[in-house]
Design an enzyme around this catalytic site. Structure first.
Site, mmCIF file in Angstrom:
data_model
loop_
_atom_site.group_PDB
_atom_site.id
_atom_site.type_symbol
_atom_site.label_atom_id
_atom_site.label_comp_id
_atom_site.label_asym_id
_atom_site.label_seq_id
_atom_site.Cartn_x
_atom_site.Cartn_y
_atom_site.Cartn_z
ATOM 1 N N CYS A 1 2.897 -2.468 14.757
ATOM 2 C CA CYS A 1 1.649 -2.126 15.448
ATOM 3 C C CYS A 1 1.300 -3.235 16.436
ATOM 4 O O CYS A 1 1.390 -4.427 16.105
ATOM 5 C CB CYS A 1 0.526 -1.925 14.440
ATOM 6 S SG CYS A 1 0.800 -0.514 13.331
ATOM 7 N N GLU B 1 1.416 -12.844 2.046
ATOM 8 C CA GLU B 1 -0.018 -13.119 2.025
ATOM 9 C C GLU B 1 -0.730 -12.239 1.003
ATOM 10 O O GLU B 1 -0.356 -11.091 0.779
ATOM 11 C CB GLU B 1 -0.644 -12.827 3.394
ATOM 12 C CG GLU B 1 -0.370 -13.859 4.443
ATOM 13 C CD GLU B 1 -1.207 -13.636 5.705
ATOM 14 O OE1 GLU B 1 -2.112 -12.778 5.682
ATOM 15 O OE2 GLU B 1 -0.957 -14.317 6.699
ATOM 16 N N CYS C 1 -4.786 -10.163 9.271
ATOM 17 C CA CYS C 1 -3.667 -10.009 8.342
ATOM 18 C C CYS C 1 -2.368 -10.482 8.994
ATOM 19 O O CYS C 1 -2.029 -10.079 10.104
ATOM 20 C CB CYS C 1 -3.545 -8.542 7.929
ATOM 21 S SG CYS C 1 -2.194 -8.253 6.784
#
Length: 354
Positions: free
Chosen positions: A127, A103, A342
């Site tokens: 995460c 991306e 994201c």
């Protein structure tokens, strides 16, 4: 960098992409092809200024020479998917030479155009709130694959890129060599000032001090996302091996060694790390620090149940920091549409096609 070559007859050795080579390297390469040195300047200009995707695009080259260069890769990706938000933000999925998808995001703001670039395919940091981390890690990006993201956005917007943030997929300090080379290329060959670049890291032991030794002019942004160690370990599994105090000590060393102010990133998650007590705790850690805190209201993803705080909760957190004399601001969310977070667009496309 070893110059790209067509001299090796072995079919198992892939030609090195031209994107990423400097002007002297490109000049040496064209001379090895039996061409005059000035063709190196032409090649450099067409790759970095015109965004050439193939040597066949370089019309100033003799046709007879171009015909024999069909197998030399420039190193550009294909746009696999493009998603535009009402505010003008555009998110791209780029297909690399090996079929991997990465991306990148173009963020326009007046005369400025910022590109959010990825440094890895996926991310190994895992995460808990991050869509990229949920997708796992595949590989590091090569320098030309990082630079290509900027050229792709520049080409699509028909506007010079002014700012770059290494805040896309991946942990840049786990791909330091390629990231540093990409920064050099973007600075010297594409023409973007280092002071207009920001490199974001969740923190890898020893790597921040090591980065300081390179004497870059980029802004370092450290992702904290928590005001204490226990909460940080809940959100960032790797924090188990890197205590918050040790990370902050390394950040203090970075400021002392470079003389540059740090940025701290703090994603606000409703009911988890967004209370006034968390703000007070964060302020106590950053007291006297040469830094700025970017508060980032969370963009929800489907994989976990974290929520975005209310505007009042965000404001209260900001006010608490400012009352404790901590420089802080709220990052305005861009592209708040489907798949805004994201890694989320990539994940949704993989599901759709898989």
């Amino acid at each position: 960098m070893p110059h790209p070559t067509t001299a090796d007859p072995s079919p198992s050795v892939a030609p090195i992409p031209l994107l990423g080579a400097s002007l002297p390297e490109l000049t040496r390469w064209v001379q090895l092809q039996g061409q005059p040195a000035y063709r190196g300047q032409q090649l450099h200009e067409w790759i970095y200024r015109h965004g050439a995707r193939s040597l066949a695009d370089i019309s100033v080259f003799p046709k007879s020479w171009r015909a024999g260069l069909a197998n030399i890769p420039v190193g550009r990706s294909l746009v696999h998917h493009r998603s535009a938000a009402p505010d003008g933000t555009v998110k791209y999925l780029l297909e690399l030479a090996d079929g991997c998808i990465v991306e990148t995001v173009g963020i326009p703001s007046g005369k400025r155009l910022t590109v959010c670039v990825s440094s890895q395919v996926g991310c190994p940091m895992a995460c808990d709130f991050c869509a990229t981390g949920k997708g796992g890690f595949i590989r590091n990006l090569e320098r030309h694959e990082i630079v290509d993201q900027v050229l792709t956005v520049q080409e699509d917007f028909q506007q010079r890129v002014s700012n770059i943030v290494f805040m896309g997929m991946g942990e840049p300090l786990l791909n330091t060599e390629q990231v540093l080379q990409a920064i050099q290329i973007l600075n010297q060959d594409v023409g973007i000032g280092q002071r207009s670049m920001t490199l974001s890291t969740v923190g890898i032991p020893g790597h921040i001090r090591r980065l300081a030794s390179h004497e870059l002019q980029v802004t370092l942004a450290v992702s904290l996302h928590a005001s204490n160690q226990a909460l940080r370990e809940q959100l960032i599994p790797s924090a188990h091996h890197y205590p918050l105090e040790a990370l902050l000590e390394e950040c203090r060393d970075y400021v002392q060694l470079t003389g540059r102010r740090l940025s701290f990133e703090y994603i606000l998650l409703a009911g988890l790390n967004d209370r006034p007590g968390h703000a007070l705790e964060l302020a106590s850690h950053l007291k006297g620090f040469q830094s700025h805190v970017n508060l980032i209201p969370y963009n929800p993803i489907s994989e976990v149940d974290y929520q975005r705080p209310t505007p009042q909760q965000i404001q209260d957190f900001l006010d608490t920091l400012k009352k404790r004399h901590v420089a802080a601001s709220v990052r305005r969310s861009r592209g708040l549409v489907a798949d805004a977070a994201c890694g989320q667009l990539r994940a949704s496309q993989v599901k759709a096609t898989g």
